[in-house]
Design a protein around this motif. Structure first.
Motif, PDB file in Angstrom:
ATOM      1  N   ALA A  37       0.824  -1.231   0.066  1.00 31.73           N
ATOM      2  CA  ALA A  37      -0.108   0.072   0.015  1.00 31.73           C
ATOM      3  C   ALA A  37       0.787   1.141  -0.068  1.00 31.73           C
ATOM      4  CB  ALA A  37      -0.981   0.034   1.145  1.00 31.73           C
ATOM      5  N   VAL A  40       2.124   1.917  -3.791  1.00 32.50           N
ATOM      6  CA  VAL A  40       1.421   2.495  -4.416  1.00 32.50           C
ATOM      7  C   VAL A  40       1.317   4.059  -4.161  1.00 32.50           C
ATOM      8  CG1 VAL A  40      -0.759   2.686  -5.384  1.00 32.50           C
ATOM      9  CG2 VAL A  40       0.222   0.300  -4.940  1.00 32.50           C
ATOM     10  N   ARG A  44       2.888   7.257  -6.385  1.00 31.24           N
ATOM     11  CA  ARG A  44       1.852   8.424  -7.049  1.00 31.24           C
ATOM     12  C   ARG A  44       2.418   9.860  -6.664  1.00 31.24           C
ATOM     13  NH1 ARG A  44      -3.152   5.270  -5.073  1.00 31.24           N
ATOM     14  NH2 ARG A  44      -4.252   4.748  -7.229  1.00 31.24           N
ATOM     15  N   MET A  60      -1.162  -5.370   1.823  1.00 31.43           N
ATOM     16  CA  MET A  60      -1.036  -5.760   0.377  1.00 31.43           C
ATOM     17  C   MET A  60       0.096  -6.217  -0.108  1.00 31.43           C
ATOM     18  SD  MET A  60      -1.416  -2.702  -2.616  1.00 31.43           S
ATOM     19  CE  MET A  60      -2.844  -2.118  -2.409  1.00 31.43           C
ATOM     20  N   GLU A  64      -0.028  -7.788  -5.508  1.00 33.30           N
ATOM     21  CA  GLU A  64      -1.222  -6.731  -5.757  1.00 33.30           C
ATOM     22  C   GLU A  64      -0.754  -5.378  -6.063  1.00 33.30           C
ATOM     23  OE1 GLU A  64      -4.347  -8.624  -2.508  1.00 33.30           O
ATOM     24  OE2 GLU A  64      -2.431  -8.209  -1.602  1.00 33.30           O
ATOM     25  N   ALA A  65       0.317  -5.126  -5.421  1.00 30.51           N
ATOM     26  CA  ALA A  65       0.913  -3.846  -5.340  1.00 30.51           C
ATOM     27  C   ALA A  65       1.338  -3.425  -7.032  1.00 30.51           C
ATOM     28  CB  ALA A  65       2.053  -3.426  -4.501  1.00 30.51           C
ATOM     29  N   GLU A  68      -1.714  -2.724  -8.826  1.00 27.60           N
ATOM     30  CA  GLU A  68      -2.264  -1.375  -8.652  1.00 27.60           C
ATOM     31  C   GLU A  68      -1.290  -0.414  -9.279  1.00 27.60           C
ATOM     32  OE1 GLU A  68      -4.407   0.233  -6.132  1.00 27.60           O
ATOM     33  OE2 GLU A  68      -5.412  -1.900  -5.658  1.00 27.60           O
ATOM     34  N   ALA A  72      -2.493   2.465 -11.866  1.00 22.16           N
ATOM     35  CA  ALA A  72      -2.355   3.841 -11.283  1.00 22.16           C
ATOM     36  C   ALA A  72      -1.465   4.774 -12.201  1.00 22.16           C
ATOM     37  CB  ALA A  72      -2.148   3.931  -9.986  1.00 22.16           C
TER      38      ALA A  72
END
Length: 201
Positions: A37, A40, A44, A60, A64-65, A68, A72
């Motif tokens: 998490a 991600v 950003r 996470m 999964e990251a 994402e 993103a």
């Protein structure tokens, strides 16, 4: 400069990777984080060119990251960096959008080369692991079977597993039985072990 984000839940590994990459004249480590998490969120903020992400992290995970990050920040190229070179992890990483897969016992120059390679738009994948992944194929487990085996990881009765996954006892028994058959195991504990060894969990 190649802007790199590092995500690993082990502070010592994270620090060592950052120090090693920081010695390269064309690489700048723009963020180091401990969870998927955080990776991600940091991506950003910092807009890295390459994200070097561990597979196994709390919350996470790295797979999964990676998915994402692909959604993103499509310009960020993801390399999975793991202690475990398991074919199942490799396959899941490719599906998640990773373009590189390296193991932590690789030589430092191999890791640096992987970062440069993916930044140049290429893939950085161990050929032996790719071949093994093709031979073993993808995970035979359904999403529910995987969920039930994950819940069974720490032991517990069928009723306890059922409470965790919000299914009936009978449904859990069916999923465990199916997973045992697909992995060639004798017990659900052995099915968990086999699935983990293959990177299916």
């Amino acid at each position: 400069m190649i802007r790199v984000l590092l995500a690993d839940d082990q502070a010592l590994v994270r620090g060592a990777l950052a120090a090693m990459l920081g010695l390269e004249p064309d690489i700048e480590v723009v963020a180091t984080v401990a969870t998927g998490a955080e990776a991600v969120a940091a991506a950003r903020r910092t807009r890295p060119d390459v994200a070097l992400i561990d597979v196994q992290m709390p919350g996470m995970d790295g797979l999964e990251a990676a998915a994402e990050l692909r959604a993103a920040l499509p310009s960020c190229r993801v390399i999975m960096c793991t202690t475990f070179g398991r074919p199942g992890y490799f396959t899941r990483a490719m599906v998640a959008g990773a373009v590189g897969f390296v193991v932590k016992d690789a030589r430092p120059e191999e890791l640096v080369a992987a970062v440069r390679r993916v930044h140049a738009g290429l893939r950085a994948i161990d050929p032996d692991l790719a071949a093994e992944s093709l031979v073993n194929g993808t995970s035979p487990l359904t999403g529910r079977e995987r969920e039930v085996l994950l819940a069974a990881r720490h032991g517990g009765t069928v009723a306890e597993i059922a409470r965790v996954v919000h299914l009936t006892n009978g449904t859990v028994r069916n999923h465990l039985s199916s997973a045992i058959g697909k992995t060639g195991a004798s017990t659900h504990a052995e099915a968990v072990r086999i699935a983990e060894e293959n990177g299916w969990l």
